[in-house]
Design a protein around this motif. Structure first.
Motif, mmCIF file in Angstrom:
data_model
loop_
_atom_site.group_PDB
_atom_site.id
_atom_site.type_symbol
_atom_site.label_atom_id
_atom_site.label_comp_id
_atom_site.label_asym_id
_atom_site.label_seq_id
_atom_site.Cartn_x
_atom_site.Cartn_y
_atom_site.Cartn_z
ATOM 1 N N LEU A 92 -10.243 5.911 -2.079
ATOM 2 C CA LEU A 92 -8.847 5.565 -2.348
ATOM 3 C C LEU A 92 -8.221 6.539 -3.337
ATOM 4 N N VAL A 117 -7.233 3.821 5.027
ATOM 5 C CA VAL A 117 -6.913 3.451 3.648
ATOM 6 C C VAL A 117 -6.677 1.950 3.551
ATOM 7 N N TRP A 155 0.193 6.384 -0.483
ATOM 8 C CA TRP A 155 -0.872 6.673 0.474
ATOM 9 C C TRP A 155 -0.269 6.699 1.874
#
Length: 538
Positions: free
Chosen positions: A62, A39, A72
């Motif tokens: 994403l 990420v 995240w």
């Protein structure tokens, strides 16, 4: 070390051996290595390289990876780096779009995801950032926080800003360094993307095989600072994107790292497969007078050097470990010169490399035996009171405990190692989960494999408690796994796919051997541990 039984003719054991052979073939077919997508790194390409093919796929990645809490990454401090990267990337995309023009189809979705992520990031920073010891985290978080505040000043979206203040002392120190004539340490090349515009003037930072610091994000940022096209760097980025389909990993290629760990793991567990001679020759060629590096543009390090040396020795191509001595600090080994802190697993791997050579070469005992004993003592003293070890290169204590316990069991004097090994096995037995597996956050096949390696690889007598524990571990160990959760430390967490697969396969063979022996199936001994000279030899 004790011998483990290897059942002949059973379908499960044959499947393990076949899978191990396929692993070795993959090492040659895909030399860049197999690494999970990041990420953090993908966010940096969204922000800094929207011109690169696959931009839409990276945005979709994403959005798909955002958690229910708006962040995240995994729980706690590990979420800070990927969340900051994803939020900054989404805001950068929104700033690039013309708010006064026709709305892009995805713009409302991007804005909503950015708002949720920003709220989560602000809460975590307000609580006081507790950042794990991942590379460059103390540079990444404050740098991205500054960029996020800059984006918010250009957006009229009711996001709320600025973010809570973040400690910028490390960023300021690096900025001051860049203003001098002193060289930039090569370990910082891997995080070039957060060094700022001043890094563009540093002529010592150059691509190696097209990559800056073996990092897509670093390479894209470096390329963005150039006034003329740099075809090798662009070719590197195009190739990485093509291999991974849009999202990218933090570090690639990982050729030496992947091959060393895979071969060493299979050898240590006595998996009966032999590496192709060409693979061994290429691994030997990766070792220079200063050792080996994980990837192009990364500094040579004691960890990669140690595991490469051990893998070569166990593959029948021993190399004098003199290159390791440049990392020797007297009490222990640094991962690289100038390292902040220390690594348990680096020192466990150094113990294996030196210990094997001291035991098996003509002059090895005279040259390295005293160092082996001293290093074993340092490793023993690094054990936590509850019996585990923890390390800076992996989120799970099972990896560190496996590395340390196996190295001590194979090469430390009994008076140094025995009590520490007993504490480690007791801790492993005590932390098995109800489903039969092990894991820091939840059961994973990878962490279950490390636990099995400890219980069956340290040469202790087989007890009823251990046998029952191994039997319970078979279900999570033998289940089919489409992917492995990221647990290894880079700029965010990642999974080196083949390395993890090798650990699981090796543990599966060891566990199946115990089960087969318990059921009285015909078996032949396969030696485990350091005394085996080559992979697959008895």
């Amino acid at each position: 070390m004790t011998a483990a039984a290897f059942a002949v003719g059973t379908g499960a054991q044959a499947a393990v051996t076949a899978a191990a052979r396929e692993l070795l073939a993959l090492l040659q077919r895909e030399p860049a290595g197999q690494v999970s997508s990041s990420v953090y790194e993908t966010g940096r390409l969204v922000a800094d390289a929207p011109w690169l093919d696959g931009h839409g796929r990276r945005l979709a990645y994403l959005l798909a990876r955002q958690g229910a809490d708006g962040g995240w990454g995994p729980t706690g401090g590990y979420a800070l780096v990927p969340t900051a990267s994803a939020v900054e990337a989404l805001l950068a995309e929104l700033v690039r779009a013309d708010p006064a023009g026709p709305p892009a189809p995805a713009r409302p979705e991007l804005a909503a995801a950015a708002a949720r992520g920003l709220a989560t990031l602000a809460r975590r920073l307000a609580d006081g950032p507790s950042m794990p010891d991942t590379p460059a985290a103390d540079l990444i978080v404050p740098t991205l926080a500054g960029r996020i505040d800059a984006h918010l000043s250009h957006l009229d979206g009711g996001y709320g800003w600025p973010l809570p203040s973040v400690d910028r002392r490390r960023v300021d120190a690096v900025t001051a360094l860049l203003a001098t004539d002193r060289p930039v340490p090569s370990k910082l090349w891997h995080a070039y993307e957060v060094l700022g515009p001043a890094a563009a003037e540093r002529t010592e930072i150059v691509p190696i095989d097209g990559a800056v610091g073996a990092s897509p994000a670093a390479t894209a940022a470096w390329l963005g600072h150039r006034r003329t096209p740099e075809r090798p760097a662009r070719a590197y980025l195009d190739a990485v994107v093509a291999r991974h389909g849009g999202p990218v990993p933090c570090c690639t290629p990982i050729t030496t790292f992947e091959r060393s760990w895979t071969l060493a793991t299979l050898a240590r567990a006595g998996v009966p497969v032999a590496p192709p001679p060409g693979l061994v020759a290429e691994l030997a060629a990766a070792l220079g007078p200063d050792g080996a590096a994980t990837g192009p543009g990364l500094p040579t390090d004691a960890d990669t050097t140690s595991v490469a040396l051990y893998a070569l020795a166990r593959s029948g191509h021993p190399v004098d470990p003199a290159s390791l001595l440049r990392y020797d600090l007297g009490s222990h080994f640094c991962t690289w010169q100038g390292e902040d802190g220390h690594s348990v697993t680096t020192n466990a791997h150094a113990l294996e490399a030196l210990g094997w050579y001291a035991r098996h070469s003509r002059d090895g005992a005279e040259r390295y035996a005293a160092r082996v004993t001293g290093l074993a003592g340092w490793l023993r003293d690094a054990q936590r009171p509850d019996g585990r070890w923890a390390d800076r290169w992996h989120a799970s204590p099972y990896y560190a405990t496996c590395s340390a316990a196996l190295a001590l069991a194979s090469y430390a004097p009994a008076q140094v190692a025995d009590a520490a090994i007993d504490r480690a096995t007791d801790w492993v037995l005590a932390t098995q989960r109800d489903d039969g597996g092990w894991g820091r956050w939840s059961t994973t096949a990878e962490e279950t494999a490390y636990a099995v390696h400890v219980l069956l690889g340290v040469g202790r007598p087989m007890t009823t408690k251990v046998r029952e524990s191994i039997h319970r571990a078979l279900a999570p160990l033998c289940a089919e796994h489409s992917e492995h959760p990221p647990l290894w430390h880079d700029k965010d967490l990642y999974a080196p796919v083949l390395i993890v697969r090798a650990a699981v396969l090796a543990a599966r063979q060891m566990a199946l051997a115990v089960t087969d022996a318990a059921h009285g199936r015909a078996s032949i001994p396969v030696q485990q541990g350091a005394e085996q000279g080559m992979i697959g030899s008895a």
